[in-house]
Scaffold this motif. Structure first.
Motif, PDB file in Angstrom:
ATOM      1  N   MET A 281       1.306  -1.469   0.133  1.00 33.21           N
ATOM      2  CA  MET A 281       0.613  -0.081  -0.133  1.00 33.21           C
ATOM      3  C   MET A 281       0.610   1.413  -0.162  1.00 33.21           C
ATOM      4  O   MET A 281       1.917   0.956   0.741  1.00 33.21           O
ATOM      5  CB  MET A 281      -1.217  -0.890   1.829  1.00 33.21           C
ATOM      6  CG  MET A 281      -1.555   0.988   1.118  1.00 33.21           C
ATOM      7  SD  MET A 281      -3.338   0.906   2.579  1.00 33.21           S
ATOM      8  CE  MET A 281      -2.196   2.226   3.854  1.00 33.21           C
ATOM      9  N   GLU A 282       0.272   2.336  -0.639  1.00 30.85           N
ATOM     10  CA  GLU A 282       1.487   3.491  -0.977  1.00 30.85           C
ATOM     11  C   GLU A 282       1.238   4.519   0.516  1.00 30.85           C
ATOM     12  O   GLU A 282       0.129   4.118   0.640  1.00 30.85           O
ATOM     13  CB  GLU A 282       0.883   4.059  -2.129  1.00 30.85           C
ATOM     14  CG  GLU A 282       1.073   5.034  -1.873  1.00 30.85           C
ATOM     15  CD  GLU A 282       2.137   5.769  -3.772  1.00 30.85           C
ATOM     16  OE1 GLU A 282       3.010   6.893  -3.542  1.00 30.85           O
ATOM     17  OE2 GLU A 282       1.332   5.946  -4.280  1.00 30.85           O
ATOM     18  N   LYS A 283       2.472   4.495   0.614  1.00 26.55           N
ATOM     19  CA  LYS A 283       2.544   5.145   1.657  1.00 26.55           C
ATOM     20  C   LYS A 283       1.608   7.172   2.251  1.00 26.55           C
ATOM     21  O   LYS A 283       1.942   7.344   0.819  1.00 26.55           O
ATOM     22  CB  LYS A 283       3.849   5.397   2.772  1.00 26.55           C
ATOM     23  CG  LYS A 283       4.201   3.926   2.850  1.00 26.55           C
ATOM     24  CD  LYS A 283       3.559   3.091   4.139  1.00 26.55           C
ATOM     25  CE  LYS A 283       4.327   2.170   4.869  1.00 26.55           C
ATOM     26  NZ  LYS A 283       3.821   1.204   3.881  1.00 26.55           N
ATOM     27  N   VAL A 284       1.088   7.438   3.060  1.00 27.19           N
ATOM     28  CA  VAL A 284       1.498   8.979   2.494  1.00 27.19           C
ATOM     29  C   VAL A 284       2.171  10.217   3.750  1.00 27.19           C
ATOM     30  O   VAL A 284       2.154   9.594   4.392  1.00 27.19           O
ATOM     31  CB  VAL A 284      -0.850   9.340   2.332  1.00 27.19           C
ATOM     32  CG1 VAL A 284      -0.265  10.543   2.631  1.00 27.19           C
ATOM     33  CG2 VAL A 284      -1.334   8.079   1.747  1.00 27.19           C
ATOM     34  N   TYR A 285       2.654  10.774   2.627  1.00 22.77           N
ATOM     35  CA  TYR A 285       3.746  11.840   4.176  1.00 22.77           C
ATOM     36  C   TYR A 285       2.428  12.771   4.267  1.00 22.77           C
ATOM     37  O   TYR A 285       2.182  12.994   3.669  1.00 22.77           O
ATOM     38  CB  TYR A 285       4.878  12.276   3.124  1.00 22.77           C
ATOM     39  CG  TYR A 285       5.654  10.163   3.224  1.00 22.77           C
ATOM     40  CD1 TYR A 285       7.036  10.486   4.038  1.00 22.77           C
ATOM     41  CD2 TYR A 285       5.232   9.279   2.190  1.00 22.77           C
ATOM     42  CE1 TYR A 285       7.352   8.763   4.211  1.00 22.77           C
ATOM     43  CE2 TYR A 285       6.057   8.226   2.054  1.00 22.77           C
ATOM     44  CZ  TYR A 285       7.024   8.567   2.987  1.00 22.77           C
ATOM     45  OH  TYR A 285       7.545   6.617   3.547  1.00 22.77           O
TER      46      TYR A 285
ATOM     47  N   THR B  48       9.009  15.746   4.965  1.00 23.17           N
ATOM     48  CA  THR B  48       9.055  15.715   3.531  1.00 23.17           C
ATOM     49  C   THR B  48       8.785  17.354   3.430  1.00 23.17           C
ATOM     50  O   THR B  48       8.152  17.551   2.106  1.00 23.17           O
ATOM     51  CB  THR B  48       7.483  15.073   2.820  1.00 23.17           C
ATOM     52  OG1 THR B  48       6.174  15.683   3.880  1.00 23.17           O
ATOM     53  CG2 THR B  48       7.466  13.515   3.512  1.00 23.17           C
TER      54      THR B  48
ATOM     55  N   GLN C 218       1.906  15.964   1.763  1.00 23.06           N
ATOM     56  CA  GLN C 218       0.854  15.008   0.549  1.00 23.06           C
ATOM     57  C   GLN C 218      -0.748  15.405   1.804  1.00 23.06           C
ATOM     58  O   GLN C 218      -1.700  15.825   1.082  1.00 23.06           O
ATOM     59  CB  GLN C 218       1.128  13.832   0.031  1.00 23.06           C
ATOM     60  CG  GLN C 218      -0.328  13.533  -1.196  1.00 23.06           C
ATOM     61  CD  GLN C 218      -0.126  12.317  -0.765  1.00 23.06           C
ATOM     62  OE1 GLN C 218       0.938  11.585  -1.093  1.00 23.06           O
ATOM     63  NE2 GLN C 218      -0.839  11.470  -2.184  1.00 23.06           N
TER      64      GLN C 218
END
Length: 474
Positions: A1-5, A43, A8
């Motif tokens: 699953m794509e991680k969210v930073y 980030t 974003q």
RNA sequence: GCUUCCUUAGCUCAGCAGGUUAGAGCAACUGACUGUUAAUCAGUAGGUCCCUGGUUCGAGCCCAGGAGGGAGCGCCA
């Protein structure tokens, strides 16, 4: 699953969605019914606030959430009642890595840069260094962008070099010989024939000579890599290991070279203004605070962002060394060192021209040939060379370049004059025997550019792990 | 390499004329507090005064040497 930073999450907030935030704790504020935790994941300069209502997270876990700890927060993204737009309403927290508050050196307060230099392994977690290293990345990226868009090829020149003729400074030796018991020749000297490469080798002080070989085949090339100088330089503008950008262009003369240098720098500064606005805003505030500490006379008249915009919007002042000497001789200011045609300009002279006289970046050209490198193209007057130095306020020389000598005999003679053995650069000289052509290039000190764009004062603070005399930790 | 300044609590710094138990702010810790923004308030704890030697009845303070750091200069990018 794509991680969210966090970057974003803050840029495209999806209110009421379930999210997971991972990052390092900046501050924790606790009261009876609610705890606020500010989290950064690097980030972006911004943090996200996690709100823990009483009884959602155990005391045991809360007690482990201290400045510096790494945590994983599960919750809902909601509109904030406080200063920020959004925050996380916490459902569950995992502590990924604790940070003992008695021992963790980075506190939620101002630290001196001298102190943080000793904590180079942790300083990227601070706002200032996070901003600097993000900008450093953006500028690196912009460099490749610019050259790619302008038809340049990225040429990888060697880091270990067998030539010691680059003349740019003291070199670090590279050897696998046993230093306690090296093989000796009959004369009692160290026998480098026994060494790994069968000869003496060093770390490069410049990719220029090899870069020229590329330009005389591919027309336009650039290098961008680490460079090493073993000079015992103790200043806030020098490093023993630094990154340099060196374009070399066939069919370019000195004016073409200046045009490129100016356009290139303006592009990079503009790129930072457009792509690092948040970080520059933060550094602009830091810069203003710093300036307020200084006595009135030394204060910068412009803020950081104003300074950057000024560079992108105004032409650099171009003049010859001879004209500069005239200006300095006629200046009312008394200099510590006298100005005389034929001697190199001192820092105080360069600073006067840039910061007091013209009040903008300056490109000086046509220096006396005696004070410049052997490979620079002799001008028509026979006394000067087609060299150029770009001088920046607060930084001094940010670029040094020239049209290169393309005449075989002249180049050979100049090399001999300064004591460079022909055999050591035979391959360089040969390019002037076979299909030589007018060409030019320059070197831009990357850290000096980052210094200017970030408004920092010491070059050791714009590279993650600085290398300087008596200093190579981390 | 040269000039100059600095080194005292985790951090930033104060300290007198050489005189007993070395101070502040911040951080940390404990507690209080109905949503804070580097929270606030109250309290607690925290020291090889950079190291070595010397002068002195007595040195954080004076002297010598050393180490580390900053700023400036030179060398450059």
């Amino acid at each position: 699953m794509e991680k969210v930073y966090i970057k974003q999450i803050l840029e495209e907030p999806k209110i009421d969605s379930d999210i997971v935030v991972r990052g390092w704790v900046r501050t924790k504020r606790q009261s009876k019914n609610v705890t606020f935790i500010n989290i950064s994941d690097g980030t972006t300069i911004h943090t996200i606030q996690a709100v823990v209502e009483a009884d959602t997270v155990s005391e045991e876990i809360l007690s482990k959430i201290n400045t510096g700890a790494c945590i994983e927060v599960y919750g809902k993204l909601i509109a904030s009642q406080g200063n920020q737009k959004v925050e996380v309403k916490v459902e569950k927290i995992n502590v990924l890595g604790e940070a003992d508050p008695e021992k963790y050196p980075i506190q939620p307060k101002k630290h001196s840069f001298e102190f943080l230099r000793e904590k180079a392994h942790l300083r990227p977690r601070t706002n200032t260094f996070g901003a600097i290293f993000r900008i450093r990345h953006a500028l690196s990226f912009a460099i490749h962008n610019y050259f790619n868009d302008h038809g340049f090829f990225y040429l990888h020149t060697p880091i270990i070099t067998g030539s010691d003729a680059e003349g740019a400074g003291e070199m670090f030796k590279v050897t696998t010989l046993d230093l306690k018991n090296p093989p000796k020749t009959e004369n009692g000297e160290i026998d480098f024939k026994e060494d790994f490469f069968g000869k003496e080798t060093n770390l490069t002080v410049s990719g220029q000579l090899e870069g020229e070989l590329g330009a005389l085949a591919l027309s336009k090339i650039y290098t961008f890599g680490p460079t090493f100088r073993a000079e015992n330089s103790n200043t806030s503008r020098h490093l023993a290991e630094f990154w340099m950008i060196e374009p070399e262009m066939a069919f370019y003369d000195l004016v073409d070279n200046m045009d490129l240098a100016e356009d290139f720098i303006k592009y990079l500064v503009k790129y930072a203004l457009e792509n690092c606005a948040d970080d520059l805003w933060f550094l602009d505030a830091r810069f203003s605070d710093e300036e307020k500490q200084k006595p009135m006379a030394e204060r910068s008249e412009m803020g950081l962002i104003d300074k950057l915009k000024f560079v992108t919007e105004n032409d650099f002042q171009r003049l010859t060394y001879t004209e500069a000497v005239e200006i300095l001789k006629n200046a009312k200011k008394k200099f510590q060192f006298p100005v005389d045609w034929g001697t190199d300009l001192q820092s105080e002279h360069e600073r006067f021209l840039v910061e007091k006289h013209f009040k903008k970046p300056v490109i000086l050209t046509h220096y006396p040939k005696e004070i410049k490198a052997f490979y620079m193209k002799e001008a028509e007057d026979g006394k000067t060379v087609k060299a150029m130095d770009v001088l920046f306020p607060g930084i001094g020389e940010i670029i040094g370049g020239s049209q290169r000598e393309d005449d075989y005999e002249k180049l050979k003679n100049r090399a001999a004059q300064v004591g460079i053995e022909e055999e050591s650069i035979w391959w360089y000289l040969e390019t002037r025997q076979f299909g030589s052509c007018p060409h030019a290039g320059f070197g831009l000190g990357f850290e000096r550019l980052v210094l200017f764009v970030t408004g920092m004062g010491n070059i050791r603070d714009v590279i993650p792990f600085p290398r300087a005399p008596k200093s190579a930790d981390f």
